[in-house]
Write an enzyme that holds these catalytic residues in place. Structure first.
Site, short mmCIF file in Angstrom:
data_model
loop_
_atom_site.label_atom_id
_atom_site.label_comp_id
_atom_site.label_asym_id
_atom_site.label_seq_id
_atom_site.Cartn_x
_atom_site.Cartn_y
_atom_site.Cartn_z
N ASP A 99 78.53 -22.65 93.49
CA ASP A 99 79.29 -23.85 93.19
C ASP A 99 79.68 -24.46 94.53
O ASP A 99 79.71 -23.78 95.57
CB ASP A 99 80.51 -23.53 92.34
CG ASP A 99 80.98 -24.73 91.53
OD1 ASP A 99 80.61 -25.87 91.88
OD2 ASP A 99 81.70 -24.54 90.53
N TRP A 100 80.00 -25.74 94.53
CA TRP A 100 80.18 -26.47 95.78
C TRP A 100 81.37 -25.90 96.56
O TRP A 100 82.51 -25.90 96.08
CB TRP A 100 80.35 -27.95 95.48
CG TRP A 100 79.07 -28.73 95.57
CD1 TRP A 100 78.88 -29.91 96.25
CD2 TRP A 100 77.78 -28.43 95.00
NE1 TRP A 100 77.57 -30.33 96.14
CE2 TRP A 100 76.87 -29.45 95.38
CE3 TRP A 100 77.30 -27.38 94.21
CZ2 TRP A 100 75.53 -29.46 95.01
CZ3 TRP A 100 75.96 -27.39 93.83
CH2 TRP A 100 75.10 -28.41 94.22
#
Length: 854
Positions: free
Chosen positions: A236-237
């Site tokens: 995930d970012w």
């Protein structure tokens, strides 16, 4: 689902490929494993590899920016998609979504979300398909198959335990191994083994003490070694926060880039022997297989001077020749899937569908009738290609039928922030065009760049001048000429994170510093604001200027927002709605979540409708005998007025075709085909899990496997409406159930069900089969969803449907042995129209079996 042998995986994949050392240095190989920017992977012309572009989903393919000049189809939210209980329809819609994504140059869609609706207050619950693992897995797998059939890679997320927004970046989800296996991992396993998903996204949180981006037990031992996943594990970012633990744990691709915990640090770790070079090569090989899958790698390396070298740009990205523009999803399909997601909860005396001939005047009432909430907030947000409003569609319906009158009344307010100004009230003070002007200025006030926008809400992940951003000296300015539609006091809101100032007609009237939110996404979905008031005369104009210097310690996308609203008296709005209802033959009241009331980054505080919406419904119902309530919410809300109204239609966050689909369903041109994928509680106290708030950083899943309807059943609590409920526009009888007397351990069970359409209209029924085990015990579900199938029939016709119950439903995870074990004994199979309406029952006996490997 019959578990395949360890290492097996459905879907066509390329064999492992190890890039030759003489083609890419170690540093170049490592560089491929971190994104080149916020949305793109790196390129390697030597390997014929171009950049691959990612895009958020799952309610639309946004692309790399929230650009009004490049809009996207806005689908119904995932909880609405789950409400269809129709994998075939979901696969069809997902394939069209993949086609749109492909036409916009997107290679990787960051969807679907297949976490579970553990709590009804989950801010991102609307982004999930269901509270049940089997339903989630089947809808999720259909979504994956559809997207990937269009040549776009799907990314199932967020692996795993990312079922709450509160402290999601850091909390430690404590989940028992058996519960992980039987409940939370199952949908991911189905999407890997049955649908062949190309990517899996590792989440921010920890699970049982280990950050998910470092979790070797889950990412490597289960996902890869046991399930045979050959795709890419993407972070995930900004979720990856270490070098060696993430590299050895099972992560393949760090996003975004180019900065991050790998790069030179990972090169040095390999050189020091902390990470093997073979492990790096395995990650690169996975990335190259992904590139082959989406067509991002030419057969002839660019270094030879042929093939990609002639077709690619300097960064290795191809000239795609997509001059024809995006291919949007067709409106007919969107209307159909939206109507198919609507759930008819209550329909006293058959008030629905409406007979236009019996209507002289229809009152359309409610804050969400005037300003519907068509999508959730956060990474799912898109600029819709168009929005079909309820008033517009009901007026068209009236003109196409008997010409009944449609009146509209807001009824009350429910907004959480000052609304955006009305359409047409803003103009760019420089060009005179409708909309606003955005200016990027350096620290000395010098103009670096400017752009026009049609809306007064701006958002940038990147693409701003170098001097504009978190901790940088430049400023972001929004300018607009506002024309007041009414006389009186107006509230003006300037929102953003950092140093803000508001000026009217060149005179600064407020300035201050807003706080940095706990979650970076809040900078985008709910930035803090400054507010001032101005007394304006109808027709008068003012120039409003907002200046924002982003905070030095901010994070996430940059956002600036101008809100302007005239003062509204709820008492006057309620009285107006009462008068409209009293003068109407039918009142349609649309209530629900306000804009950004359901969003990534924040959990909800309560299940109660915001503002005075409950009072509005009660007063309208008292004034109009035929009152129909439409609930515009992606997750459960309380309905204290339920027994006072004629009908209740749950419409979710329905996407851009809300108005058209609503008119279709109200008039009976389409059946409300949805069934609840989540239990609707009668009150907050009855919820098995209500608040999911970490205690000293730890989020305990103490309810075990008793999530959603399983918890209600175990506690013998009656919900407002049970899981699986939905009425449709006809009646069905359940006439017969047939199944074999015995079941071999590890085998699927197929049951046959006879149902009859006993109503006067053609329709669709969702036949649901639930399984009760031979022995329950504390913490064990009374029954679980085993399978479902659709029945369609004309009035008076009987049909037989087959429902397949996967073998996994009959298994439990043996924590001691670390294996699946099939319980011998007699299982009861209960079949009906919801988890609480199960008129047919039969038994099947399962023989003993040795513990089975996963």
């Amino acid at each position: 689902m019959n578990p395949p042998e360890p290492g097996g995986q459905a879907g066509s994949v390329s064999p492992p490929v190890r890039p030759a050392d003489d083609q890419l240095s170690l540093a170049a190989r490592v560089r491929l494993l971190t994104g080149s920017d916020s949305w793109r992977t790196g390129a390697a012309p030597e390997l014929g590899l171009r950049q691959m572009t990612t895009s958020d989903g799952p309610s639309g393919a946004r692309g790399v920016s929230l650009d009004e000049n490049a809009p996207s189809t806005c689908l119904p939210c995932p909880s609405a998609i789950g409400a269809t209980w129709d994998p075939d329809l979901v696969e069809r819609v997902a394939r069209e979504l993949g086609t749109e994504a492909r036409s916009k140059g997107i290679d990787i869609l960051l969807a679907p979300t297949i976490n579970l609706m553990r709590t009804p207050l989950g801010g991102r619950g609307f982004e999930c398909f269901s509270e049940d693992p089997l339903l989630t897995g089947q809808i999720g797998a259909a979504y994956v198959r559809g997207v990937q059939a269009a040549g776009v890679a799907a990314t199932v997320k967020h692996f795993i335990g990312n079922d709450s927004e509160t402290e999601r970046w850091t909390y430690d989800a404590r989940i028992a191994p058996g519960v992980l296996r039987e409940v939370y991992l199952w949908p991911f396993e189905v999407c890997v083994r049955d649908a062949g998903t190309a990517l899996v996204m590792a989440s921010y949180n920890k699970v049982n003490g280990v950050p998910m981006t470092e979790h070797r037990g889950l990412l490597t031992e289960i996902l890869r070694d046991e399930w045979g996943f050959t795709g890419v594990v993407i972070s995930d970012w900004s979720a990856a926060r270490s070098t060696v633990p993430t590299a050895t744990g099972g992560l393949d691709l760090v996003m975004p880039g180019p900065d991050g915990p790998w790069g030179d640090l990972l090169v040095r770790a390999v050189e020091a022997g902390a990470v093997s070079e073979a492990l790096v090569d395995d990650k690169v090989a996975r990335l190259l297989r992904l590139a082959d899958r989406v067509g991002a790698r030419t057969r002839t390396p660019a270094a030879t001077g042929t093939g990609a070298a002639r077709q690619a740009g300097s960064d290795g990205s191809p000239r795609t020749g997509r001059a024809e523009g995006p291919r949007y999803i067709g409106q007919d399909l969107l209307r159909a899937v939206t109507a198919a997601s609507f759930v008819l909860l209550r329909n006293q005396s058959g008030v629905l569908p409406l007979d236009p001939g019996s209507i002289g005047r229809l009152a359309l009432i409610g804050p969400n009738a005037v300003r519907p909430s068509i999508q959730g907030g956060g990474s799912v947000t898109v600029r819709p290609a168009r929005v079909r409003m309820p008033a517009e569609s009901l007026t068209d319906l009236a003109e196409a039928t008997t010409g009944f009158a449609v009146t509209v009344a807001q009824g009350c307010r429910n907004e959480l922030a000052v609304p955006l100004p009305p359409t047409g009230s803003l103009h760019d003070p420089v060009t005179g065009e409708p909309g606003v002007r955005i200016e990027f200025r350096g620290p000395g006030g010098d103009l670096l760049a400017a752009e026009h926008a049609s809306t007064s809400s701006g958002l940038w992940w990147d693409g701003t001048p170098d001097q504009i951003g978190w901790g940088r000296p430049g400023t972001l300015t929004l300018l607009a000429r506002f024309r007041a539609e009414a006389s009186g006091e107006h509230t003006i809101s300037a929102a953003g994170v950092g140093d803000l100032a508001i000026a009217i007609d060149g005179h600064e009237i407020a300035a201050g510093r807003t706080p940095v939110p706990d979650d970076p996404v809040q900078s985008m979905v709910a930035p803090p604001d400054l507010q001032v008031t101005a007394d304006l005369t109808a027709g008068s104009q003012i120039t409003v200027t907002i200046t924002l210097r982003p905070a030095s310690d901010g994070a996430g996308p940059l956002a600036i927002r101008l809100g302007i609203a005239s003062a509204q008296d709820d008492d006057a709005l309620l009285a107006e709605a009462e008068r409209a209802a009293a003068a109407a033959d039918v009142a349609v009241v649309v209530v629900g979540s306000p804009e950004m009331g359901e969003t990534e980054g924040m959990d909800r505080a309560t299940l109660a409708l915001p503002g005075r919406q409950d009072e509005l419904v009660a007063r309208v119902a008292a004034a109009c005998q035929r009152t129909i309530v439409v609930v515009n919410a992606g997750m459960p809300v309380l309905m204290p007025w339920l027994d006072q109204v004629s009908a209740v239609l749950w419409a979710w966050l329905p996407g851009q075709e809300f108005g058209a689909a609503l008119a279709d369903v109200l008039a009976g041109r389409a059946e409300p085909g949805g069934r609840l994928p989540v239990t609707l509680p009668a009150d907050e106290a009855s919820c098995p899990v209500l608040h999911a708030i970490p205690d000293d950083g730890v989020l305990r899943y103490d309810e075990g496997a008793l999530v959603g309807y399983r918890g209600y059943d175990a506690a013998e609590i009656a919900p407002a409406f049970p899981f699986g409920h939905g009425l449709g526009y006809t009646r069905w009888t359940y006439d017969g159930l047939r199944l074999p007397p015995g079941l071999a351990a590890g085998q699927d069970l197929v049951v046959e069900v006879d149902v009859t359409n006993a109503g006067a209209r053609s329709g669709r029924e969702v036949v649901q089969a639930y399984v009760e085990p031979p022995a329950g015990g504390p913490g064990r579900p009374v029954r679980v969803l085993g399978g479902f199938a659709s029945a369609e029939a004309d009035p008076g016709k009987r049909v037989t449907v087959g429902v397949r119950i996967p073998a996994r439903v009959f298994a439990r995870w043996d924590e001691t042995a670390g294996q699946w074990a099939w319980q011998p004994g007699q299982y009861r199979i209960r079949v009906g129209s919801s988890s609480r309406v199960l008129p047919l029952t039969a038994a099947v006996t399962s023989g003993p079996a040795e513990p089975s490997p996963a």
